[in-house]
Scaffold this motif. Structure first.
Motif, short mmCIF file in Angstrom:
data_model
loop_
_atom_site.label_atom_id
_atom_site.label_comp_id
_atom_site.label_asym_id
_atom_site.label_seq_id
_atom_site.Cartn_x
_atom_site.Cartn_y
_atom_site.Cartn_z
N ASP A 76 0.89 -1.06 0.17
CA ASP A 76 0.12 -0.06 -0.01
C ASP A 76 0.85 1.30 0.05
O ASP A 76 0.41 2.16 -0.57
N GLY A 77 1.86 1.22 0.74
CA GLY A 77 2.94 2.48 0.75
C GLY A 77 3.44 2.89 -0.48
O GLY A 77 3.52 4.04 -0.95
N GLY A 78 4.07 1.86 -1.17
CA GLY A 78 4.48 2.11 -2.65
C GLY A 78 3.41 2.66 -3.54
O GLY A 78 3.78 3.51 -4.38
N TYR A 79 2.21 2.05 -3.43
CA TYR A 79 1.11 2.59 -4.23
C TYR A 79 0.80 3.86 -4.08
O TYR A 79 0.30 4.77 -4.86
N ASN A 80 0.87 4.33 -2.56
CA ASN A 80 0.47 5.51 -2.46
C ASN A 80 1.46 6.59 -3.15
O ASN A 80 0.86 7.74 -3.66
N GLU A 81 2.57 6.30 -3.05
CA GLU A 81 3.78 7.11 -3.85
C GLU A 81 3.32 7.16 -5.16
O GLU A 81 3.45 8.50 -5.73
N VAL A 82 3.11 6.23 -5.91
CA VAL A 82 2.57 6.14 -7.43
C VAL A 82 1.26 6.91 -7.54
O VAL A 82 1.33 7.81 -8.52
N VAL A 83 0.42 7.07 -6.65
CA VAL A 83 -0.80 7.58 -6.98
C VAL A 83 -0.54 9.13 -6.79
O VAL A 83 -0.99 9.96 -7.50
N ASN A 84 0.16 9.40 -5.86
CA ASN A 84 0.67 10.98 -5.73
C ASN A 84 1.52 11.49 -6.54
O ASN A 84 1.26 12.75 -7.06
N GLY A 85 2.33 10.82 -7.32
CA GLY A 85 3.05 11.17 -8.53
C GLY A 85 2.29 11.40 -9.80
O GLY A 85 2.44 12.35 -10.34
N VAL A 86 1.32 10.59 -9.93
CA VAL A 86 0.41 10.63 -10.97
C VAL A 86 -0.69 11.86 -10.73
O VAL A 86 -0.52 12.53 -11.57
#
Length: 297
Positions: A76-86
């Protein structure tokens, strides 16, 4: 409404040092997509090099414009970073997806319906809600795909995510972690102060593998989120509530589109498992960013 999509570019972001075998999973996904996609696409692997790097990689991938899919092979933490970048890239044609890898995959487990390579090939994109948080400290808003938590429940979730071997082990972890916990105080817009053991804003009904926070729909797309609040209470009642979350669930919770409070002391909080901090006197505003994220589940 779902819409079938094709992508000129598919960027797969992963942590090469992941405990969840992310490098192998990322390569496997790349191979499957090359075989399965009915059209040509540039499918590239992007390993992260440090904490926060996935935000940069995702922003760079989406900022080029056009039809791009950014996949996070992560927890979940890695996906959080990707979502924020997008979200920072502000490309309306950019789409996100997550493949489970790592300790906690609450979002993928809750909203996933089929193998990811199959879902990408079919191209059905659905816009889901995000949680948007402003901390009143001058920085830009940040986003969470699943939950934002203050107090006991995020602390317990961190302990549970270290590795579970069943519901009994989860319950013992809850008891151990809670014994070291102190409540926090907050002030609501009406001026009243409250002492709170746990405050979680939930965009999905589950977190930390076994904890069921609410009876909400699994796919968050209603413009609202659930507020799960435990006021300060005797420790034996806190234990019972926490154990109830890991066994039978907490039942129906209030559903809102925004929530605001002010911190009275410096306070840690979690966004999708990532620990952050706010200073004393910070005005925290959590809002539902309705259907803000195009995603493939």
């Amino acid at each position: 409404m779902d819409s079938a999509r094709t992508f000129k570019s598919i960027v797969i972001i992963f942590n090469p040092n992941s405990t969840g075998n992310a490098p192998d999973l990322a390569e496997e996904l790349q191979g499957k997509l090359k075989e399965r996609l009915p059209y040509e696409a540039n499918i590239v692997l992007r390993p992260t090099e440090r904490a926060g790097h996935a935000v940069e990689l995702a922003r760079e991938a989406a900022a080029g414009g056009g039809d791009v899919l950014v996949v996070s092979v992560s927890g979940d933490g890695g996906y959080n970073e990707v979502v924020n970048g997008v979200m920072q890239a502000e490309n309306p044609k950019a789409v996100c997806a997550v493949m489970a890898a790592g300790n906690a995959n609450d979002h993928r487990r809750t909203v996933g319906t089929k193998p990811l390579d199959e879902a990408i090939a079919e191209g059905h994109v659905k816009n889901i809600d995000l949680l948007r948080i402003h901390t009143g400290e001058g920085g830009p808003a940040e986003f969470a795909h699943s939950y934002i938590g203050f107090g006991l429940t995020p602390v317990v979730a961190t302990e549970l995510e270290k590795g579970s071997k069943g519901a009994l082990t989860e319950m013992l972890s809850v008891v151990k972690t809670f014994s070291e916990f102190e409540p926090f105080e907050m002030r609501l817009p009406d001026g009243k102060q409250h002492k709170v053991d746990s405050l979680v804003f939930a965009n999905i009904p589950e977190m930390a593998k076994y904890a069921t926070l609410s009876e909400a729909e699994a796919v968050p797309a209603d413009g609202k989120f659930e507020v799960v609040l435990f006021p300060h209470m005797p420790k034996w009642r806190v234990v019972l509530n926490a154990l109830r979350a890991t066994t039978q669930g907490l039942g129906d919770q209030p559903s809102v589109s925004s929530y605001e409070f002010t911190t009275l002391k410096p306070l840690p909080f979690q966004m999708d498992g990532e620990v952050k901090h706010v200073e004393a006197g910070a005005t925290i505003t959590v809002e539902s960013a309705h259907e803000a994220l195009p995603t493939i589940a």
